[in-house]
Motif scaffolding. Structure first.
Motif, PDB file in Angstrom:
ATOM      1  N   ASP A 297      14.941  17.997 -10.081  1.00 45.06           N
ATOM      2  CA  ASP A 297      15.423  19.304 -10.546  1.00 45.06           C
ATOM      3  C   ASP A 297      14.593  19.870 -11.689  1.00 45.06           C
ATOM      4  OD1 ASP A 297      17.507  19.224  -8.708  1.00 45.06           O
ATOM      5  OD2 ASP A 297      18.834  18.150 -10.097  1.00 45.06           O
ATOM      6  N   ARG A 298      13.686  19.051 -12.238  1.00 44.80           N
ATOM      7  CA  ARG A 298      12.900  19.483 -13.395  1.00 44.80           C
ATOM      8  C   ARG A 298      11.400  19.547 -13.131  1.00 44.80           C
ATOM      9  NH1 ARG A 298      17.051  16.311 -15.274  1.00 44.80           N
ATOM     10  NH2 ARG A 298      15.871  14.388 -14.992  1.00 44.80           N
ATOM     11  N   LEU A 299      10.951  18.958 -12.026  1.00 49.34           N
ATOM     12  CA  LEU A 299       9.516  18.903 -11.734  1.00 49.34           C
ATOM     13  C   LEU A 299       9.155  19.811 -10.562  1.00 49.34           C
ATOM     14  CD1 LEU A 299       8.773  15.055 -11.909  1.00 49.34           C
ATOM     15  CD2 LEU A 299       8.211  16.770 -13.636  1.00 49.34           C
ATOM     16  N   GLN A 300       8.007  20.462 -10.676  1.00 52.44           N
ATOM     17  CA  GLN A 300       7.387  21.163  -9.550  1.00 52.44           C
ATOM     18  C   GLN A 300       6.106  20.404  -9.231  1.00 52.44           C
ATOM     19  OE1 GLN A 300       8.393  23.892  -7.711  1.00 52.44           O
ATOM     20  NE2 GLN A 300      10.353  23.638  -8.746  1.00 52.44           N
ATOM     21  N   ALA A 301       6.269  19.281  -8.558  1.00 50.48           N
ATOM     22  CA  ALA A 301       5.144  18.363  -8.390  1.00 50.48           C
ATOM     23  C   ALA A 301       5.091  17.833  -6.967  1.00 50.48           C
ATOM     24  CB  ALA A 301       5.272  17.197  -9.377  1.00 50.48           C
ATOM     25  N   GLY A 302       3.992  18.128  -6.271  1.00 57.40           N
ATOM     26  CA  GLY A 302       3.701  17.534  -4.982  1.00 57.40           C
ATOM     27  C   GLY A 302       2.498  16.626  -5.145  1.00 57.40           C
ATOM     28  N   MET A 303       2.615  15.367  -4.736  1.00 55.97           N
ATOM     29  CA  MET A 303       1.553  14.398  -5.004  1.00 55.97           C
ATOM     30  C   MET A 303       1.225  13.575  -3.768  1.00 55.97           C
ATOM     31  SD  MET A 303       3.069  13.339  -8.738  1.00 55.97           S
ATOM     32  CE  MET A 303       4.729  13.573  -8.091  1.00 55.97           C
ATOM     33  N   ILE A 304      -0.005  13.113  -3.701  1.00 54.51           N
ATOM     34  CA  ILE A 304      -0.462  12.211  -2.650  1.00 54.51           C
ATOM     35  C   ILE A 304      -1.058  10.986  -3.337  1.00 54.51           C
ATOM     36  CG2 ILE A 304      -2.075  11.872  -0.741  1.00 54.51           C
ATOM     37  CD1 ILE A 304      -1.967  14.946  -0.335  1.00 54.51           C
ATOM     38  N   ILE A 305      -0.605   9.811  -2.944  1.00 54.79           N
ATOM     39  CA  ILE A 305      -1.171   8.550  -3.445  1.00 54.79           C
ATOM     40  C   ILE A 305      -1.965   7.914  -2.308  1.00 54.79           C
ATOM     41  CG2 ILE A 305      -0.668   6.241  -4.318  1.00 54.79           C
ATOM     42  CD1 ILE A 305      -0.041   8.379  -6.354  1.00 54.79           C
ATOM     43  N   ALA A 306      -3.214   7.576  -2.580  1.00 53.92           N
ATOM     44  CA  ALA A 306      -4.049   6.951  -1.555  1.00 53.92           C
ATOM     45  C   ALA A 306      -4.977   5.940  -2.210  1.00 53.92           C
ATOM     46  CB  ALA A 306      -4.864   8.002  -0.796  1.00 53.92           C
ATOM     47  N   GLY A 307      -5.302   4.896  -1.466  1.00 50.63           N
ATOM     48  CA  GLY A 307      -6.197   3.887  -2.006  1.00 50.63           C
ATOM     49  C   GLY A 307      -6.368   2.732  -1.050  1.00 50.63           C
ATOM     50  N   TYR A 308      -6.973   1.665  -1.558  1.00 46.05           N
ATOM     51  CA  TYR A 308      -7.269   0.481  -0.757  1.00 46.05           C
ATOM     52  C   TYR A 308      -6.920  -0.758  -1.570  1.00 46.05           C
ATOM     53  CZ  TYR A 308      -9.869  -2.979   1.969  1.00 46.05           C
ATOM     54  OH  TYR A 308     -10.215  -4.073   2.727  1.00 46.05           O
ATOM     55  N   ASP A 309      -6.192  -1.699  -0.955  1.00 42.95           N
ATOM     56  CA  ASP A 309      -5.982  -3.000  -1.594  1.00 42.95           C
ATOM     57  C   ASP A 309      -6.132  -4.103  -0.553  1.00 42.95           C
ATOM     58  OD1 ASP A 309      -3.444  -3.435  -0.250  1.00 42.95           O
ATOM     59  OD2 ASP A 309      -2.478  -2.169  -1.757  1.00 42.95           O
ATOM     60  N   ARG A 310      -6.223  -5.336  -1.035  1.00 35.05           N
ATOM     61  CA  ARG A 310      -6.486  -6.461  -0.137  1.00 35.05           C
ATOM     62  C   ARG A 310      -5.282  -6.813   0.726  1.00 35.05           C
ATOM     63  NH1 ARG A 310      -9.712 -10.569  -4.265  1.00 35.05           N
ATOM     64  NH2 ARG A 310     -11.543  -9.239  -4.600  1.00 35.05           N
ATOM     65  N   LYS A 311      -4.072  -6.469   0.276  1.00 38.49           N
ATOM     66  CA  LYS A 311      -2.867  -6.829   1.025  1.00 38.49           C
ATOM     67  C   LYS A 311      -2.727  -5.999   2.298  1.00 38.49           C
ATOM     68  CE  LYS A 311      -0.010  -8.382  -2.868  1.00 38.49           C
ATOM     69  NZ  LYS A 311       1.256  -8.117  -3.630  1.00 38.49           N
ATOM     70  N   LEU A 312      -2.786  -4.683   2.161  1.00 38.77           N
ATOM     71  CA  LEU A 312      -2.480  -3.783   3.276  1.00 38.77           C
ATOM     72  C   LEU A 312      -3.653  -2.905   3.690  1.00 38.77           C
ATOM     73  CD1 LEU A 312       1.122  -2.669   2.173  1.00 38.77           C
ATOM     74  CD2 LEU A 312       0.494  -4.438   3.834  1.00 38.77           C
ATOM     75  N   GLY A 313      -4.799  -3.019   3.017  1.00 34.95           N
ATOM     76  CA  GLY A 313      -5.956  -2.224   3.374  1.00 34.95           C
ATOM     77  C   GLY A 313      -5.804  -0.774   2.942  1.00 34.95           C
ATOM     78  N   PRO A 314      -6.388   0.168   3.682  1.00 32.04           N
ATOM     79  CA  PRO A 314      -6.286   1.585   3.314  1.00 32.04           C
ATOM     80  C   PRO A 314      -4.882   2.128   3.567  1.00 32.04           C
ATOM     81  CG  PRO A 314      -7.472   1.341   5.384  1.00 32.04           C
ATOM     82  CD  PRO A 314      -7.243  -0.040   4.869  1.00 32.04           C
ATOM     83  N   GLN A 315      -4.398   2.938   2.617  1.00 37.21           N
ATOM     84  CA  GLN A 315      -3.042   3.496   2.730  1.00 37.21           C
ATOM     85  C   GLN A 315      -3.007   4.907   2.166  1.00 37.21           C
ATOM     86  OE1 GLN A 315      -0.294   0.328   0.939  1.00 37.21           O
ATOM     87  NE2 GLN A 315      -2.352  -0.546   0.846  1.00 37.21           N
ATOM     88  N   VAL A 316      -2.174   5.761   2.785  1.00 40.20           N
ATOM     89  CA  VAL A 316      -1.979   7.141   2.333  1.00 40.20           C
ATOM     90  C   VAL A 316      -0.480   7.417   2.292  1.00 40.20           C
ATOM     91  CG1 VAL A 316      -2.288   9.577   2.913  1.00 40.20           C
ATOM     92  CG2 VAL A 316      -4.191   7.977   3.235  1.00 40.20           C
ATOM     93  N   TYR A 317       0.014   7.875   1.149  1.00 37.30           N
ATOM     94  CA  TYR A 317       1.435   8.184   0.973  1.00 37.30           C
ATOM     95  C   TYR A 317       1.580   9.623   0.465  1.00 37.30           C
ATOM     96  CZ  TYR A 317       2.050   3.096   1.131  1.00 37.30           C
ATOM     97  OH  TYR A 317       2.033   1.772   1.504  1.00 37.30           O
TER      98      TYR A 317
END
Length: 213
Positions: free
Chosen positions: A98-118
């Motif tokens: 109710d207080r934020l006007q924020a759209g975000m994308i998190i993306a990266g690579y790690d050894r557990k799950l490989g490439p990921q996009v959220y």
């Protein structure tokens, strides 16, 4: 926007920050590092997303150091689990919806799950996808992205796809413009590119830019 390819992820964004019809910053950087291997694309209120990114970065890096018996490697930097960073971001976005006007994308690579996009849109939902788009320009390119996306693209194909998508958004959306910034993350590290307007792909009925000497 961000897309997962065979070995990593590519994040891309334009560089225009606008206040209504006024362009407040034509060369802003909307792709922010959270950890060495995890980055955030920001859209919506610049002030909101900058503060969320700073807070998430501190929490994620503190967690990464605390669970590592040896602490952070000075040469590699601090590496985090991509899903952990996405979950922290989602929790902050949802609890403050109710207080934020924020759209975000998190993306990266790690050894557990490989490439990921959220994708974490307004309201604080979280969705893992092969690719995701956000911001005002995204409405103009959803159909093009759905039509042209392919699984397991090469790095070069993914970079070209993101570059083309953002150039289409810039051509249609008055709130998008400036340079195109790309961030590529894989097991070997992070690389950055900047594509100036004169180097961007032309869209339908656009005239080529005149290069000044």
């Amino acid at each position: 926007m961000a897309v997962k390819y065979a070995d990593g992820v590519v994040l891309g964004a334009d560089s225009r920050t606008s206040t209504g019809t006024y362009v407040a910053n034509r060369a802003s950087d909307k792709i922010t590092p959270i950890c060495e291997n995890v980055w955030m694309c920001r859209s919506g209120s610049a002030a909101d997303t900058q503060n969320v990114a700073a807070y998430v970065s501190r929490l994620a890096q503190e967690h990464a150091v605390s669970v590592s018996s040896a602490g952070a490697d000075a040469d590699e930097g601090i590496k985090c689990d991509v899903k952990l960073v996405a979950n922290i971001t989602q929790k902050i976005a949802y609890q403050n919806k109710d207080r934020l006007q924020a759209g975000m994308i998190i993306a990266g690579y790690d050894r557990k799950l490989g490439p990921q996009v959220y994708g974490i849109p307004l309201g604080g939902a979280m969705m893992e996808n092969p690719f995701t788009v956000g911001g005002s320009g995204s409405a103009y390119i959803y159909g093009w992205c759905d039509d042209t996306f392919r699984e397991n693209m090469s790095k070069e194909e993914a970079q070209a796809w993101v570059k083309r998508a953002i150039s289409l958004a810039i051509a249609r959306d008055a709130s998008s413009g400036g340079v195109i910034r790309l961030v590529t993350i894989d097991a070997t590290g992070v690389s950055r590119q900047m594509i100036q307007p004169i180097e961007q792909p032309l869209c339908d009925e656009e005239l080529p830019a005149v290069k000044r000497s």
